[in-house]
Scaffold this active site. Structure first.
Site, PDB file in Angstrom:
ATOM      1  N   ARG A 290       0.852  -1.184   0.000  1.00  0.00           N
ATOM      2  CA  ARG A 290       0.000   0.000   0.000  1.00  0.00           C
ATOM      3  C   ARG A 290       0.888   1.234   0.000  1.00  0.00           C
ATOM      4  O   ARG A 290       1.507   1.575   0.993  1.00  0.00           O
ATOM      5  CB  ARG A 290      -0.922  -0.023   1.229  1.00  0.00           C
ATOM      6  CG  ARG A 290      -1.609   1.297   1.495  1.00  0.00           C
ATOM      7  CD  ARG A 290      -2.718   1.182   2.508  1.00  0.00           C
ATOM      8  NE  ARG A 290      -2.328   0.624   3.788  1.00  0.00           N
ATOM      9  CZ  ARG A 290      -1.726   1.315   4.764  1.00  0.00           C
ATOM     10  NH1 ARG A 290      -1.381   2.570   4.577  1.00  0.00           N
ATOM     11  NH2 ARG A 290      -1.447   0.738   5.927  1.00  0.00           N
ATOM     12  N   HIS A 294      -3.878   4.068   4.666  1.00  0.00           N
ATOM     13  CA  HIS A 294      -4.933   3.050   4.719  1.00  0.00           C
ATOM     14  C   HIS A 294      -6.246   3.634   4.206  1.00  0.00           C
ATOM     15  O   HIS A 294      -6.936   3.030   3.388  1.00  0.00           O
ATOM     16  CB  HIS A 294      -5.098   2.564   6.157  1.00  0.00           C
ATOM     17  CG  HIS A 294      -6.216   1.606   6.343  1.00  0.00           C
ATOM     18  ND1 HIS A 294      -6.195   0.314   5.862  1.00  0.00           N
ATOM     19  CD2 HIS A 294      -7.423   1.742   6.953  1.00  0.00           C
ATOM     20  CE1 HIS A 294      -7.309  -0.295   6.164  1.00  0.00           C
ATOM     21  NE2 HIS A 294      -8.086   0.545   6.826  1.00  0.00           N
ATOM     22  N   TYR A 303       3.815   5.320  11.500  1.00  0.00           N
ATOM     23  CA  TYR A 303       4.176   3.942  11.812  1.00  0.00           C
ATOM     24  C   TYR A 303       5.094   3.269  10.803  1.00  0.00           C
ATOM     25  O   TYR A 303       5.478   2.109  11.004  1.00  0.00           O
ATOM     26  CB  TYR A 303       2.913   3.088  11.985  1.00  0.00           C
ATOM     27  CG  TYR A 303       1.924   3.142  10.825  1.00  0.00           C
ATOM     28  CD1 TYR A 303       2.107   2.370   9.686  1.00  0.00           C
ATOM     29  CD2 TYR A 303       0.803   3.964  10.889  1.00  0.00           C
ATOM     30  CE1 TYR A 303       1.212   2.408   8.636  1.00  0.00           C
ATOM     31  CE2 TYR A 303      -0.108   4.015   9.852  1.00  0.00           C
ATOM     32  CZ  TYR A 303       0.099   3.237   8.724  1.00  0.00           C
ATOM     33  OH  TYR A 303      -0.796   3.291   7.681  1.00  0.00           O
TER      34      TYR A 303
END
Length: 397
Positions: A290, A294, A303
């Protein structure tokens, strides 16, 4: 602008910059060491450099792909990425409430989507914009739910493409049940269920594996492992590669390079043929990444580090196929220029369509709750009508 550079142009903080509130630390994922000879097997037919790799097991499933079909796969990915970029921009402008981008996952979706027959049935999550494109769903119809003007946007039976599923993993149960049904009907079609690596931790998915194996259901479980379940890396969800989980349920699993559209096409065709032949379910793990957040409410810089994304940018699925097209003389500059113009026209059409969407009917929520009328729904409709009318009375005073 060139479509291939879209991923690289997405703004991001440097690896050393801070994100979020004071004291929040962004961790960089580490990969556990593996013993020699235990690395997962990966099906790959096109390398990141665009070179064709021979595969004795899967070559036959793409042996008949013509230059025109290769250009078609490239066009599908380019237009899907352009639509996705436009939807992201529209959300940033306040035209959509939320958007889940597929940036970086175009090959997994287009490759698998083009492997389907018209009579196969698809159960997506909420990110399968490329599969929707392959099924003939107008891109603008995907945006109504995210704008809040409808509860879906298309007739699932019109394209054998179920409505988007927001509840994580539940669509695998729906797919399994549907597959069991068509098997009882004697149909030779297949069912495919899409989900992410995060959803693979849901109990619904495990139950789907159990039922599909026991009843030999003609279903393909297509997991797009994009490495991050929001902020959790895959190695914190599974002690083994995802595709190997299928062994414990009694059916085969395979890992394919999810940035290789040709490999995804071949592996999905193989899995669908198994299903149609009565050989039961298959788990396909498309190993991809990805590139963006998200959803548009997520900040991936909190993160994960830039170095990981940069490594995956070198494996970009669209650039990979373009290199192959150019090296094979399957496409010239005229083709790419025309496609760029077509992608810009698509972006304009999407913008205009979203802004022209009418406000929803306030009473539509009460329709199609039951096949026949229901007294409780009628009562709730009447209460809501009275509530709406109270605003008109206040305005009149």
């Amino acid at each position: 602008m060139t479509v291939e550079s879209t991923a690289a142009r997405t703004p991001r903080r440097s690896a050393g910059s801070k994100a979020g509130t004071t004291g929040t630390k962004r961790t960089t994922r580490t990969t556990a060491k593996k013993d020699a000879g235990t690395e997962p097997q990966l099906v790959q037919l096109l390398t990141p450099e665009g070179k064709r790799v021979k595969n004795a097991e899967y070559d036959k499933y793409v042996a008949g792909v013509t230059p025109d079909e290769f250009r078609g796969l490239y066009r599908d990915m380019v237009l899907t990425r352009r639509f996705d970029a436009e939807a992201t921009s529209l959300q940033r402008q306040g035209e959509l409430g939320l958007w889940a981008s597929l940036l970086g996952q175009e090959a997994a979706q287009i490759g698998s989507g083009r492997a389907l027959r018209d009579d196969d049935y698809v159960f997506p999550t909420y990110r399968e914009h490329g599969v929707a494109w392959c099924r003939g769903v107008d891109p603008t119809n995907l945006l109504g739910m995210f704008r809040g003007v409808n509860n879906g946007g298309w007739d699932p039976n019109g394209n054998n493409f179920q409505l988007y599923t927001i509840v994580i993993g539940s669509q695998t149960l729906h797919a399994t049940g549907y597959a069991m049904g068509i098997a009882k009907d004697g149909a030779d079609s297949a069912v495919i269920a899409y989900f992410g690596d995060g959803a693979s931790s849901q109990g619904d998915v495990a139950e789907s594996f159990t039922f599909s194996a026991v009843y030999n259901a003609p279903v393909v479980f297509f997991c797009q492992n994009n490495q991050w379940a929001i902020s959790e890396p895959t190695e914190k969800q599974s002690r083994v590669p995802i595709y190997q989980r299928a062994q414990g349920f009694g059916f085969p699993g395979v890992r394919v390079d999810g940035n290789d559209v040709l490999g995804c096409l071949a592996v999905t065709r193989w899995a669908l043929e198994r299903a149609r032949a009565g050989e039961g379910p298959t788990l396909v793990e498309a190993f991809t990444y990805r590139m963006g957040a998200h959803t548009t409410s997520d900040d991936p810089t909190r993160y994960r580090g830039d170095e990981e994304r940069q490594a995956w940018e070198a494996k970009d699925p669209i650039l990979r196929l373009r290199r192959y097209l150019e090296a094979s003389n399957h496409a010239d500059e005229g083709f790419f220029a025309e496609l760029e113009a077509e992608s810009e026209a698509l972006g304009k059409r999407v913008r205009e369509a979203v802004r022209a969407m009418p406000d929803p009917d306030h009473f539509a929520i009460f329709e199609n709750v039951y096949a026949d009328g229901h007294a409780l729904v009628d009562e709730e409709r009447a209460q809501f009508a009275a509530y709406q009318a109270s605003f008109a009375d206040e305005g009149g005073n």
